[in-house]
Write a protein that holds these residues in place. Structure first.
Motif, PDB file in Angstrom:
ATOM      1  N   VAL A   1       0.858  -0.935   0.534  1.00 19.78           N
ATOM      2  CA  VAL A   1       0.098   0.244  -0.268  1.00 19.78           C
ATOM      3  C   VAL A   1       0.683   1.096  -0.234  1.00 19.78           C
ATOM      4  N   ALA A   2       1.349   1.323   1.174  1.00 20.01           N
ATOM      5  CA  ALA A   2       2.432   2.423   1.267  1.00 20.01           C
ATOM      6  C   ALA A   2       3.951   2.051   1.986  1.00 20.01           C
TER       7      ALA A   2
ATOM      8  N   ALA B   1       7.963   8.586   0.413  1.00 21.46           N
ATOM      9  CA  ALA B   1       7.304   8.016   1.313  1.00 21.46           C
ATOM     10  C   ALA B   1       7.177   7.581  -0.537  1.00 21.46           C
ATOM     11  N   TYR B   2       6.582   6.083  -0.608  1.00 21.03           N
ATOM     12  CA  TYR B   2       5.727   5.939  -1.798  1.00 21.03           C
ATOM     13  C   TYR B   2       4.677   5.330  -1.654  1.00 21.03           C
ATOM     14  N   TYR B   3       3.332   4.870  -2.752  1.00 19.59           N
ATOM     15  CA  TYR B   3       2.522   5.011  -2.579  1.00 19.59           C
ATOM     16  C   TYR B   3       2.337   3.507  -3.984  1.00 19.59           C
TER      17      TYR B   3
ATOM     18  N   VAL C   1      -3.900   3.814  -4.408  1.00 22.90           N
ATOM     19  CA  VAL C   1      -4.222   4.196  -2.956  1.00 22.90           C
ATOM     20  C   VAL C   1      -3.363   5.658  -3.112  1.00 22.90           C
ATOM     21  N   ARG C   2      -2.437   6.072  -4.943  1.00 22.92           N
ATOM     22  CA  ARG C   2      -2.026   7.041  -4.606  1.00 22.92           C
ATOM     23  C   ARG C   2      -2.536   8.822  -4.511  1.00 22.92           C
TER      24      ARG C   2
ATOM     25  N   PHE D   1      -4.366   8.251   0.191  1.00 14.81           N
ATOM     26  CA  PHE D   1      -3.499   8.008   1.277  1.00 14.81           C
ATOM     27  C   PHE D   1      -2.573   8.693   1.900  1.00 14.81           C
ATOM     28  N   THR D   2      -2.250   8.289   2.679  1.00 18.72           N
ATOM     29  CA  THR D   2      -1.201   9.833   3.300  1.00 18.72           C
ATOM     30  C   THR D   2       0.026   8.788   4.164  1.00 18.72           C
ATOM     31  N   ILE D   3       1.003   8.091   4.030  1.00 21.88           N
ATOM     32  CA  ILE D   3       1.985   7.812   5.025  1.00 21.88           C
ATOM     33  C   ILE D   3       2.636   8.897   5.957  1.00 21.88           C
TER      34      ILE D   3
ATOM     35  N   LEU E   1      -1.341   6.008   8.743  1.00 18.67           N
ATOM     36  CA  LEU E   1      -1.735   5.937   7.373  1.00 18.67           C
ATOM     37  C   LEU E   1      -3.189   6.379   7.473  1.00 18.67           C
TER      38      LEU E   1
END
Length: 124
Positions: free
Chosen positions: A46-47, A56-58, A62-63, A66-68, A79
């Motif tokens: 997911v991330a 960060a990478y997604y 979900v890009r 979503f934010t990690i 998340l």
């Protein structure tokens, strides 16, 4: 023994938001990642967030939604999940990687410590 603990899952309507937290990891960390597994499907990436530099990478799915993130070296990894869809329904796992492999770490085998998982259910 290091254990990771996820929290924040639950039931939410399509378009809603949830925030997952991952805590418990100490010591040398290279990357913390989130994966998910839906019934009958394989676990998928997911991330991920790099511990140094906060890169960060997604996953494409979900890009933009979503934010990690994390606040500092002692805080949980979060998340933030917005604009949730029924396809996001799964058990979400956080994982820690200590080996400095090629970034981004997308494979489950890149990670050496896992949480127990947190259920996220999105209903329409």
């Amino acid at each position: 023994q290091v254990q990771l603990v996820e929290s924040g899952g639950g039931l939410v309507q399509t378009g809603g938001s949830l925030r997952l937290s991952c805590s418990g990891s100490t010591g040398s960390i290279y990357t913390v990642g989130w994966f998910r597994q839906a019934p009958g499907k394989e676990r998928e990436f997911v991330a991920a967030i790099k511990w140094t530099g906060n890169n960060a990478y997604y996953a494409d799915s979900v890009r933009g939604r979503f934010t990690i993130s994390r606040d500092d070296s002692k805080s949980p990894v979060y998340l933030q999940m917005n604009s949730l869809k029924p396809d996001d329904t799964a058990v979400y796992y956080c994982a820690r990687a200590r080996r400095q492999l090629t970034w981004p770490l997308l494979r489950s085998s890149d990670y050496d410590c896992w949480g127990q998982g947190s259920q996220v259910t999105v209903w329409s």
